[in-house]
Write an enzyme that holds these catalytic residues in place. Structure first.
Site, short mmCIF file in Angstrom:
data_model
loop_
_atom_site.label_atom_id
_atom_site.label_comp_id
_atom_site.label_asym_id
_atom_site.label_seq_id
_atom_site.Cartn_x
_atom_site.Cartn_y
_atom_site.Cartn_z
N ASP A 54 0.84 -1.19 0.00
CA ASP A 54 0.00 0.00 0.00
C ASP A 54 0.88 1.25 0.00
OD1 ASP A 54 -1.78 2.02 0.40
OD2 ASP A 54 -2.48 1.34 2.37
N GLU A 133 31.48 8.84 3.60
CA GLU A 133 32.07 8.69 4.93
C GLU A 133 31.06 9.12 6.00
OE1 GLU A 133 35.54 11.14 4.75
OE2 GLU A 133 36.55 9.89 3.26
N GLU A 135 29.38 9.61 9.46
CA GLU A 135 29.75 9.59 10.87
C GLU A 135 28.50 9.39 11.73
OE1 GLU A 135 33.43 12.79 10.30
OE2 GLU A 135 31.45 13.48 10.92
N GLU A 190 36.02 9.53 16.13
CA GLU A 190 36.07 10.84 15.48
C GLU A 190 36.42 11.92 16.51
OE1 GLU A 190 36.10 12.96 13.16
OE2 GLU A 190 36.20 11.58 11.48
N GLU A 197 33.51 6.83 13.12
CA GLU A 197 33.45 6.74 11.66
C GLU A 197 33.98 5.38 11.22
OE1 GLU A 197 35.76 8.73 7.88
OE2 GLU A 197 34.89 10.11 9.34
N HIS A 246 30.98 13.24 4.41
CA HIS A 246 31.83 13.67 3.30
C HIS A 246 31.75 12.61 2.21
CE1 HIS A 246 34.51 15.84 6.51
NE2 HIS A 246 33.29 16.35 6.41
N ARG A 317 40.86 22.15 4.32
CA ARG A 317 39.68 21.46 4.84
C ARG A 317 38.58 22.41 5.31
NH1 ARG A 317 40.46 15.88 5.81
NH2 ARG A 317 42.59 15.22 5.36
N GLU A 334 36.05 15.85 -3.26
CA GLU A 334 35.38 15.58 -2.00
C GLU A 334 34.45 16.75 -1.65
OE1 GLU A 334 36.67 14.22 2.48
OE2 GLU A 334 37.58 16.06 1.71
N ARG A 336 32.01 18.26 1.20
CA ARG A 336 32.06 18.07 2.65
C ARG A 336 30.79 18.50 3.40
NH1 ARG A 336 37.07 17.28 4.65
NH2 ARG A 336 36.78 18.60 6.49
#
Length: 445
Positions: A54, A133, A135, A190, A197, A246, A317, A334, A336
Site C-alpha cells: 500500500d 564517509e 559519521e 572521530e 566513523e 563527506h 579542509r 570531496e 564536505r
C-alpha cells in the site's frame, strides 16, 4: 567483479543458508528504510515481481485512491543478515518501486537516481563512483532501553581504549559488515566525544547508496546489542563537532578516471574543474536535499570543522570542496557539506546533476582558496567573493524552490512532496516552544 545474480542463484543462496524470511526493502523520499517481510514460501512470488504493498501509507508516495504499488527486487542486493541466525535467518533484497502498469514509480528515490545516471551516460560517462564517509554518535541507553543524553565516552580523534569506549561496538559492526560483503578500509573514533566513523570502499552510485542504507541499519542494530543507541543526527550535542557524510566522487569512462589529467598543475582535468564549478554554482539550491533537517544547519556553522563557505581547495579542509592528494585512478572531488540524515539516493542525484550541469555548460571553477576560511574576517571573505550556505532549513527550502536543479533532478512528484514535507517540518519547529526559550525568557519576562 559486478554481480549478475539470477532467480535460480537467489533460490540456491536461500536454500544453502537456510533462510526463513526475506525483507523486501526500499526507501521513502525522506530517506527512511521501509520493508515488507515475507516467509521463504513467498520467494518465487517476490522474484516474479508480484509482491504488492500500500503506497498510500508511505511518506510522499501516492494518494489512497491510487495506492497499489509493486516491489521489484534487485537480485544483486541479496544479503543474509548475520545477526538473525538464532531464530531463523533473514535475508534482504533492495527493491525498486513500480506502478501497476509496469512503469517505474516517479516517487521512488532509487529509480530517480537511475534516471539521473542515464543522463550521465548520455553525456559519455559510464560510471559515477562514490566513497561516502558517514559519521555517527553512540549514546547510552537508559534503564528502560530508551536513548539517553549520555555519550558512551569522552574520546577524541583516533583515541584508543580505555578513552574510546566504543571500540568493541565498532569492531562488531565492522565484522558484521564484512560478513555481508562490505570492504572496510578503516574505523576510528572521530573528533567529538562519542563520535565514530567507519569507512568502506567506494562503489558505483547505486551500490554506494544501497550500502549507506545497509550501513545505517547494521550500525543501529549492533549498537543496540551493546546497550547503546547509534544516531546519524547531524548535531546531537551543542558545543562539539557534528556528524557529516563527506563524499569522494569521480566520473569514469570505460575504466578511465575522467577527473585526472597528468599535464595539469593540479593533475585535474577540465571535466573535474567543470564538475567543481557546477557543484559550487548549484549547491545553495540543493543543500535542502543534502542537509535536510532543521538540525542539519546547527552543524553547518563556523568553529566545528563543518564547511559552510562556498569555495574549493586542493588541500584546505575549511573549504566546501577539497581535492584529496591521491592522483591517477584515485583522483576525486570531496564534497564536505552532506550529512548522514539525508536520503542518499536523492543526495547523490542532485550532486551528480549539479556536476553534470557544470560539465555540460563548460563552467570554469573559480580560483582555489588555500587560506583558512574559518578564521577570515567578513571583509576578507567578501574580497575573495566567498559566499555561504543557507543558514537554516527555511532559507534552504526557498533556495530549492527558486533554483532549477531540484525540480529538474527530482522530478515533479518527489520535488513537490519533498518540499511540502520540509515546509511542514520547519513550521512544526518554528511554532514549538524550546527549552532554550524557557531558560532565557521565562524568568526575565
Amino acid at each position: 567483479m559486478a554481480k549478475n545474480y539470477t532467480k535460480e542463484d537467489i533460490k540456491r543462496f536461500a536454500s544453502e543458508s537456510d533462510v526463513k524470511f526475506i525483507r523486501l526493502q526500499f526507501t521513502d523520499i525522506l530517506g527512511t528504510i521501509k520493508n515488507v517481510e515475507i516467509p521463504i514460501s513467498q520467494l518465487d512470488k517476490a522474484l516474479d515481481n508480484k509482491m504488492m504493498f500500500d503506497g498510500s501509507s508511505i511518506e510522499g508516495f501516492v494518494r489512497i485512491e491510487e495506492s497499489d504499488m509493486y516491489l521489484y527486487p534487485d537480485l544483486n542486493t541479496w544479503v543474509v543478515f548475520p545477526w538473525t541466525a538464532e531464530k531463523g535467518k533473514v535475508a534482504r533484497l533492495i527493491c525498486d518501486i513500480y506502478n501497476p502498469d509496469g512503469t517505474p514509480f516517479g516517487g521512488d528515490p532509487r529509480n530517480n537516481l537511475k534516471r539521473v545516471l542515464k543522463e550521465m551516460e548520455d553525456l559519455g560517462f559510464t560510471d559515477f563512483n562514490l566513497g561516502p564517509e558517514p559519521e555517527f554518535f553512540l549514546f547510552k541507553l537508559d534503564e528502560k532501553g530508551a536513548p539517553s543524553l549520555e555519550l558512551n565516552d569522552n574520546g577524541g580523534y583516533f583515541d584508543l581504549a580505555p578513552t574510546d569506549l566504543g571500540e568493541n561496538c565498532r569492531r562488531d559492526i565492522v565484522l558484521e559488515l564484512e560478513e555481508m560483503g562490505f570492504e572496510i578500509e578503516a574505523s576510528h573514533h572521530e573528533v567529538a566525544p562519542g563520535q565514530h566513523e567507519i569507512d568502506f570502499k567506494y562503489a558505483d552510485a547505486i551500490t554506494a547508496c544501497d550500502q549507506i542504507q545497509t550501513f545505517k541499519l547494521v550500525v543501529k542494530t549492533i549498537a543496540r546489542k551493546h546497550g547503546l543507541h547509534a544516531t546519524f543526527m547531524p548535531k546531537p550535542v551543542f558545543g562539539i563537532n557534528g556528524s557529516g557524510m563527506h563524499v569522494n566522487m569521480s566520473f569514469f569512462k570505460d575504466g578511465e578516471n575522467c577527473f585526472y589529467d597528468a599535464d595539469d598543475d593540479l593533475e585535474l582535468s577540465e571535466t573535474a574543474y567543470s564538475f567543481i564549478a557546477g557543484v559550487l554554482e548549484n549547491v545553495k539550491s540543493f543543500v535542502a536535499v543534502t542537509n535536510p533537517l532543521v538540525n542539519s544547519y546547527k552543524r553547518l556553522v563556523p568553529g566545528y570543522e563543518a564547511p559552510c563557505y562556498l569555495a574549493w581547495s586542493a588541500s584546505n579542509r575549511s573549504a566546501l570542496i577539497r581535492i584529496p592528494a591521491k592522483r591517477g585512478m584515485a583522483t576525486r572531488v570531496e564534497l564536505r557539506c552532506p550529512d548522514p540524515s539525508s536520503n542518499p539516493y536523492l543526495t547523490f542525484a542532485v550532486i551528480a546533476a549539479a556536476g553534470l550541469d557544470g560539465v555540460e555548460k563548460g563552467l570554469r571553477a573559480p580560483a582555489p582558496i588555500n587560506e583558512d576560511i574559518f578564521h577570515m574576517t567578513d571583509d576578507r571573505r567578501e574580497e575573495l567573493g566567498i559566499d555561504s550556505l543557507p543558514g537554516g532549513l527555511e532559507a534552504a527550502i526557498a533556495e530549492l524552490e527558486a533554483g532549477e536543479i531540484g525540480l529538474k533532478t527530482l522530478g515533479e512528484h518527489v520535488f513537490t512532496e519533498y518540499v511540502a514535507a520540509k515546509k511542514e517540518e520547519w513550521d512544526s519547529y518554528r511554532t514549538t516552544i524550546h527549552t532554550w526559550e524557557i531558560e532565557n525568557y521565562q524568568y526575565k519576562f
